[in-house]
Design a protein around this motif. Structure first.
Motif, short mmCIF file in Angstrom:
data_model
loop_
_atom_site.label_atom_id
_atom_site.label_comp_id
_atom_site.label_asym_id
_atom_site.label_seq_id
_atom_site.Cartn_x
_atom_site.Cartn_y
_atom_site.Cartn_z
N ALA A 168 0.82 -1.21 0.00
CA ALA A 168 0.00 0.00 0.00
C ALA A 168 0.85 1.25 0.00
O ALA A 168 0.41 2.32 -0.46
N ARG A 169 2.07 1.16 0.49
CA ARG A 169 2.98 2.30 0.54
C ARG A 169 3.69 2.54 -0.79
O ARG A 169 4.40 3.53 -0.95
N HIS A 170 3.48 1.62 -1.75
CA HIS A 170 4.17 1.73 -3.04
C HIS A 170 3.16 1.63 -4.18
O HIS A 170 3.00 0.58 -4.80
N PRO A 171 2.45 2.72 -4.46
CA PRO A 171 1.42 2.70 -5.51
C PRO A 171 1.98 2.38 -6.90
O PRO A 171 1.23 1.99 -7.79
N GLU A 172 3.30 2.55 -7.07
CA GLU A 172 3.89 2.28 -8.38
C GLU A 172 3.84 0.79 -8.75
O GLU A 172 4.07 0.42 -9.91
N LEU A 173 3.54 -0.05 -7.78
CA LEU A 173 3.42 -1.48 -8.07
C LEU A 173 2.22 -1.80 -8.95
O LEU A 173 2.19 -2.83 -9.62
N GLY A 174 1.22 -0.93 -8.95
CA GLY A 174 0.03 -1.17 -9.74
C GLY A 174 -0.69 -2.43 -9.29
O GLY A 174 -0.92 -2.64 -8.10
N GLU A 175 -1.04 -3.30 -10.26
CA GLU A 175 -1.80 -4.51 -9.93
C GLU A 175 -1.01 -5.48 -9.05
O GLU A 175 -1.61 -6.32 -8.36
N TRP A 176 0.30 -5.34 -9.05
CA TRP A 176 1.10 -6.25 -8.23
C TRP A 176 1.01 -5.92 -6.75
O TRP A 176 1.55 -6.66 -5.92
N ASP A 177 0.32 -4.83 -6.40
CA ASP A 177 0.16 -4.55 -4.96
C ASP A 177 -0.68 -5.65 -4.30
O ASP A 177 -0.41 -6.06 -3.18
N TRP A 178 -1.70 -6.18 -5.02
CA TRP A 178 -2.48 -7.27 -4.45
C TRP A 178 -1.94 -8.64 -4.86
O TRP A 178 -2.06 -9.61 -4.11
N LYS A 179 -1.33 -8.74 -6.04
CA LYS A 179 -0.79 -10.03 -6.48
C LYS A 179 0.36 -10.50 -5.59
O LYS A 179 0.52 -11.70 -5.34
N LEU A 180 1.16 -9.55 -5.10
CA LEU A 180 2.25 -9.93 -4.19
C LEU A 180 1.70 -10.50 -2.88
O LEU A 180 2.25 -11.45 -2.32
N ILE A 181 0.62 -9.89 -2.41
CA ILE A 181 -0.01 -10.39 -1.17
C ILE A 181 -0.47 -11.83 -1.36
O ILE A 181 -0.25 -12.70 -0.50
N VAL A 182 -1.09 -12.10 -2.50
CA VAL A 182 -1.63 -13.43 -2.77
C VAL A 182 -0.53 -14.46 -2.96
O VAL A 182 -0.56 -15.56 -2.39
N ILE A 183 0.49 -14.12 -3.76
CA ILE A 183 1.48 -15.12 -4.15
C ILE A 183 2.36 -15.55 -2.98
O ILE A 183 2.88 -16.67 -2.95
N PHE A 184 2.49 -14.70 -1.96
CA PHE A 184 3.31 -15.07 -0.81
C PHE A 184 2.67 -16.18 0.03
O PHE A 184 3.35 -16.77 0.88
N GLN A 185 1.40 -16.48 -0.21
CA GLN A 185 0.79 -17.55 0.57
C GLN A 185 1.30 -18.93 0.17
O GLN A 185 1.04 -19.91 0.85
#
Length: 525
Positions: A168-185
């Motif tokens: 959330a602190r790095h808006p430049e990630l774009g769609e990967w802001d939520w994809k990173l959260i998911v993939i770490f599971q």
């Protein structure tokens, strides 16, 4: 040096912590969607889902959990072993992670499918973890070890919410802001798969399969002396001999029938179903899935909400540690009763503060901070009690012949309760706002009286003796009569028992094993 600090005890803790990693999966997976729905990129990627669709995404995960927990986890655990069931569950979570992360844009159904597979994986692994831990742990430290089961749930939430805060602190990630959260599971289940088959299988599972030498070898890695090993092996064999006579067959339906026919088991099952459903109805289930929605009524900044969720998960770890030193001191019953009372007070004050302060759905910052403090206080009461202790109590009260099935069924009532709450809570919070917390206040009051009057204390009771606490037959004594041997269960027998008693244990096991070897040789001929 205290017995619990020996080399074998340290290994006991290590094996238990690997199994407890399954709860990291649960904590992460239960929190990951709460974290992702705070991302505007996720909302846009899937076409701005409605509140009903949001509820369905949470619910479909729980449906998968229920299906696997009721119908697959116990049979796999019973026939193939505890380790296999945990590994299969972890593998399903890894597969589901990639399905969710790379779901096509706008295809919410693909994301839903991934959530369902995650639920299947969780339903397969979760009921087995505490069973494995309870079957390898000494009775005097069983509660402490199992307290870490819930602690690891908080670890999973901690990882998920802090990753969400960072993205959330790095808006430049774009769609990967939520994809990173998911993939770490996928990280934790991959670690568990890599470690689980280097651990011994449950000695009690080996005994149930007639593999006494394997059971003895496994138990030697968890106990300090041969005397402890031989005594415990014999007690297992005696108890399971009686249980085998009681359970007419090994199919899933026959075992579930035994849970209903046996009066002692039926009462235990009723108590376990209520307290497991109560765990989610305390308010924790809704807070874990919809804290982002709740905090949006007070705070406007997405990064602030992510920070609050991350801090909540962090404090959850610290609060759960209280169970490790409280559960063997004040016991399971009083932890549950005290937790329900504290939770009820917190829910009542949240409802009053939210409804009586000005601002409607847009509260001032001091009011918002007060509500956050009260919800953190709720977690202080919940984590060591209804969070950790429900799992401890449930995993230790059932006999070996039904344990996997009973724990699987009882734990799935958490999901049944959760699916109901998750489906209606978005509409409830939208319509009633903070008045909805009065509901949780009433539920916690009910749970307090239920535990106070009905739930017995199980602190320090050995697994093979648990039936006598609920008015059932002592399985060790009954099994000893069947085997034609003197029972080792006696309140007068302790670790300083005469050498002759220990020699009898060895002799009895050697005779039984010689007979088994002769039968195997005869079968080969």
């Amino acid at each position: 040096m205290a017995p619990y600090m020996t080399k074998t005890a340290v290994y006991n803790w290590y094996a238990s912590m690997v199994a407890a990693g399954c709860m990291v999966l649960y904590g992460y997976d239960a929190s990951v969607f709460n974290a992702t729905q705070g991302s505007k990129n996720w909302v846009n990627y899937f076409g701005n889902p409605t509140t009903t669709q949001i509820g369905t995404i949470n619910s479909v995960y729980i449906v998968g959990n229920i299906v696997a927990g009721w119908f697959f986890s116990a049979p796999v655990s019973t026939y193939f072993g505890r380790r296999v069931a945990m590994a299969v569950g972890c593998a399903l979570v890894v597969i589901a992670t990639f399905v969710q992360t790379f779901a096509p844009r706008g295809h919410l159904g693909a994301f839903l499918g991934g959530r369902f597979i995650v639920g299947l994986g969780q339903g397969m692994a979760l009921p087995v973890g505490p069973v494995y831990i309870s079957e390898i742990a000494r009775s005097e430290i069983r509660g402490k070890v199992l307290a870490f089961w819930q602690l690891f749930y908080s670890v999973g939430s901690f990882i998920a919410f802090w990753i969400a805060y960072a993205t959330a602190r790095h808006p430049e990630l774009g769609e990967w802001d939520w994809k990173l959260i998911v993939i770490f599971q996928a990280l934790c289940p991959a670690i568990i798969i890599s470690l689980i088959f280097f651990l011994p299988e449950s000695p009690r599972w080996y005994v149930q399969k007639g593999r006494i030498d394997d059971a003895r070898a496994a138990l030697r890695r968890f106990r300090d002396t041969e005397e402890e090993v031989e005594t415990e092996i014999l007690e297992m064999r005696e108890a399971m001999e009686y249980e085998a006579q009681q359970t007419k067959g090994t199919s899933i339906w026959q075992v579930y029938k035994q849970l209903w026919v046996d009066k002692s088991l039926r009462w235990r099952m009723f108590l376990a179903l209520v307290i497991n459903a109560g765990q989610q109805l305390t308010g924790q289930g809704s807070l874990n899935s919809y804290s982002t929605v709740i905090y949006k009524k007070v705070f406007t900044s997405a990064s602030t909400i992510s920070l609050i969720n991350a801090l909540n998960a962090t404090f959850g770890i610290l609060f759960t540690l209280n169970a490790a030193w409280l559960v063997e001191r004040i016991g399971r019953k009083w932890l549950l009763a005290g937790g329900a009372a504290g939770q009820a007070i917190c829910m009542l004050i949240v409802a009053l503060v939210g409804t009586l302060t000005p601002g409607g759905t847009s509260k001032s910052e001091p009011v918002g901070i007060s509500i956050v403090f009260l919800l953190f206080l709720f977690i202080l009461f919940y984590k060591p009690t209804w969070g950790a202790t429900v799992w401890i109590w449930t995993s230790e009260v059932f006999s070996m012949n039904v344990r996997s099935y009973a724990v699987g069924a009882a734990s799935q009532t958490q999901n049944v309760a959760n699916i109901i709450v998750n489906q209606f809570f978005p509409q409830l919070i939208a319509a009633a706002s903070f008045k909805s917390f009065f509901l949780f206040f009433g539920i916690n009051i009910f749970l307090f009286f239920f535990v106070f009057f009905l739930v017995p204390e199980t602190k320090g009771v050995r697994l093979e003796e648990m039936d006598t606490l609920f008015g059932g037959v002592n399985h060790i004594n009954a099994g000893a009569d069947i085997l034609g041997a003197q029972s080792t269960f006696s309140g007068d027998i302790d670790k300083a028992a005469p050498a002759e008693h220990r020699e009898n244990l060895h002799a009895l096991n050697e005779v039984s094993e010689d007979k088994a070897s002769q039968e195997k040789a005869s079968n080969k001929v």
